[in-house]
Structure formats: C-alpha cells, structure tokens
Write an enzyme that holds these catalytic residues in place. Sequence first.
Site, PDB file in Angstrom:
ATOM      1  N   ASP A 296       7.618  -7.606   8.037  1.00  0.00           N
ATOM      2  CA  ASP A 296       6.426  -6.757   8.053  1.00  0.00           C
ATOM      3  C   ASP A 296       6.698  -5.392   7.412  1.00  0.00           C
ATOM      4  OD1 ASP A 296       3.692  -6.217   8.858  1.00  0.00           O
ATOM      5  OD2 ASP A 296       4.498  -4.895  10.402  1.00  0.00           O
TER       6      ASP A 296
ATOM      7  N   HIS B 149       0.807  -1.228   0.000  1.00  0.00           N
ATOM      8  CA  HIS B 149       0.000   0.000   0.000  1.00  0.00           C
ATOM      9  C   HIS B 149       0.839   1.276   0.000  1.00  0.00           C
ATOM     10  CE1 HIS B 149       0.544   0.020   4.400  1.00  0.00           C
ATOM     11  NE2 HIS B 149       0.099   1.262   4.406  1.00  0.00           N
TER      12      HIS B 149
ATOM     13  N   HIS C  69       7.766  -2.138   2.436  1.00  0.00           N
ATOM     14  CA  HIS C  69       7.607  -0.677   2.426  1.00  0.00           C
ATOM     15  C   HIS C  69       8.944   0.074   2.415  1.00  0.00           C
ATOM     16  CE1 HIS C  69       3.573  -1.762   3.341  1.00  0.00           C
ATOM     17  NE2 HIS C  69       3.656  -1.750   4.641  1.00  0.00           N
TER      18      HIS C  69
END
Length: 427
Positions: free
Chosen positions: A210, A153, A215
């Site tokens: 994670d 995202h 990201h």
Amino acid sequence: DTELRKRIEFIIFGGTGDLSRNKLIPAILKLKDKIDLKKIYILGRNRKKFEEIKEKFKDFSELFVFVEFLAEREESYKNISSILGKESLKVFYLAVPPDLFKEILENVGKYLNFPEKRIVIEKPFGLSLKHAKDLNKIISVYFKEEEIFRIDHYLGKPQVQNILAFKFSNYVFSEVLNKCLVEKVEVIALEEVGVEGRKAYYEKVGVIRDMLQNHMLLLSSLIVMRLPPRAEDFHFELKNALKRAEFESESLILGKYKSYQGKAPTFALVKLHFDDERFTGVPFVLATGKKLKKKLTRVCIHFKNFPKEIERLLGCVPERNLLVFELYPEQEVSFRVNVISPLGFLRCTESINWRVSLKDVLGEIPEAYESLLLDVIRGDKTLFLDAEETEILWEKTEPLLKKEKEVLTYDDRVLIPEFAEDFISCL
Ligand code: BG6
C-alpha cells in the site's frame, strides 16, 4: 488546450469506495469550472452507498449516474457501453483492488473501446512483479500507451515535485546532498486514520504494497535522482535512481495496531540503500503506519556531525544541520542552521529553523488528484509511471514480501510504535 474543451465523462470503477468518495469525486468537482463535465458514472454494487454519495455532494447530484457493476460479468460492460455518450472523452478510472485490474482492463478493451478515452489505473499496480508484467501485457494488447495512466498520487503533490525543484536549482544544496555530508535520510508517512472501511482492499495488500512499494520508494528515489539533461529525460533518470535502490530486508519491522481486526500489517519500518556513487552507505530509513497519534509526512535529511576542531573552538558541538521536506501537516521546507548565541562570538551556537512555506509561493496548493486528473484529460503523462517503472518498483519490493516476519502489535494512537522509536528521530 483543445482537450479541455471536450465534453468529459468520468467512469469510476469502484465508484462507491473510499478513494472515490474522499479524493476522486471532490477533485473532479473542483475541476468543474475548468472542464466541460458531462457525467460521473459511479460503478459499484451498492446503491445505498451511491445514495450517500449523492447526499454528500448534493449540489451536484444531477451529475451522478449509478451503474450496477460486477467486474466479472460481461453484461456489465455492454450495459455501460450503451449508456455512455458518443462524442465525449471518456476517463475510465480503476479505483478497485488490484486483483480486479486484469478483468476490467480486458473487458474495457473488448467492450468499451471508444476512440477517445483514457484509462487511469490506481496503485499498487498489481500485487506482484508477475502480476504487473501480466497487466502491462494486457494493456499493450488492448490500448495505446498514450491512453494509459498509471497513477501514484504522490508524484502529483507540489511538495514532492519541490524536492527536485529545490535540489536542482539551489547550488548550495545540490552540491551537498551526497554521502560526504549526509548521515542518513528518514522518509516517514505516519497516519492518524486506520484501515476503516477499506478492509477488503487492505487485507489483500497490507502496508508494504500500500505505501512502501510506491509512495515511499518513489520519494526516496527523488532524493537520489540526478539532474535529467532534458525535461523528456525525467523518467529515464527516475528509473536510474530506482534501479539502484535496494531494501535491506533483514531490517524490516512489521506491526499492526491493536484494535485492527484483520491480519495484514499496518506499520512497516525498513532500511533502504542506493548503490549510487554519491549515496553508497547512506541509510534511508522508511517508516509508515496507520492509526497513530497524528498524521505526519516528511523527508528528513540529516547531515553529518561537525569535526572535532569546531567543538574545541566553541566548547560544544553545534546541532547537526537538518533539511526537512514536510508534506503534511505543513507543506514547507525547513533547514536547521547554527547562528551566534547570546553567549557571543566564538561560543556555543544556537540552532534555529529556516522555513519556507509552499503556501507563500503558490498561494492555494492544489490537491494532487486535481492536477493529475487535469493531466489525464490533457494527455500529459509526465507525472505518471510507465510500464518499466511499475515493474522496477515490484522487483525492488518483492524481497520484502517474501521475508517472513513476525507482526508486532502497537497501541492505537501512539506517536510511533515503541519498537520503531530507536530508528526514527525526525518527529
Ligand atoms: C494511499 C494509500 O495511496 O495513500 C492509503 O492507499 C494512504 O492507505 C494514502 O492513507 C496516504 O496519502 P496522503 O496523500 O494522505 O499522504
């Protein structure tokens, strides 16, 4: 957009989980005026949690359907198949821990092979390089590549995209973002939230899988990425940057907040280098952690110190220039510049921050999940990862996962753990 006129059904695996409740459902509901939303199927085990969701979004409760679901039971998929409408475009969303991806993908492939569908797979894409390769293989057996959306995202955040817009369309910046003038880059994602209700997921992944693997590694690569000759080459150039990334595993520091009852580390700091002629020798310092004092997400580009002549002339060394892309709390770009001080001309300068807020330009800034889900429906894969990208991300991260490191403890709610203080200055 013909796709947007179709009736849409969302089928969320892991529908009662935190991601679904906090990000996906709100984003889907926000799209309500833009799409013809028929139903949102919440797949899970826990009807009580489903009732909470219905209560939380009570104005829309007629949209929700609970389907009891066990990933390993074929009947679960047959049951879903019998419930779904015939004519709609189906968006299957895998908001589950990565160890369930394989089973779900195979069974969706076998039992839910509707002609018009999209499959969205959350990050991390698997738990290891081998796992990611397996998943990509399964996908190629059961689905068309156009149906698959591997999501991160962060790529849907306007400020993340702005890193590219900003650097490619401002000559003065595109020309200076290189090893001649850049001293170091800090990429930080500090969070106020802890693991909370996600322990089952988090214990399987930990902070490296994670946050760092996806990201943070992507954000860093965007700084280094070169101008794609054509829009279609975006992923080609992103991959070129990613392939040049290398974590310095020796530098890895892991931590866990005191009140966390699990084993997985919740904080990581590590150096990253790019073997790229414009960035060799420029350290990227990545730091991310949970249960800290405040949420702060930034990319800080520190420029080099000024030459001696300037110090001789002004009687002081001007502050170094600093370019910051802030993703949270503000979405702004700031640049620290030096200007004349009250002392006057040819004296020690003052440093001030120039700021550009994305809000001033975009007005309301859409949530990443909202715009990405719209891309899924439209079938636009520009901001989604392809199979090779998911594998490169793992290839780069595996050395960190293999590194045996002691996990240090930090107090809940500190600004940054003490053991990381010396490495991070952009707070
Ligand atoms: C998710 C992680 O991908 O990103 C979470 O799984 C994390 O642990 C979140 O909290 C942070 O995203 P954002 O958009 O709030 O910076």
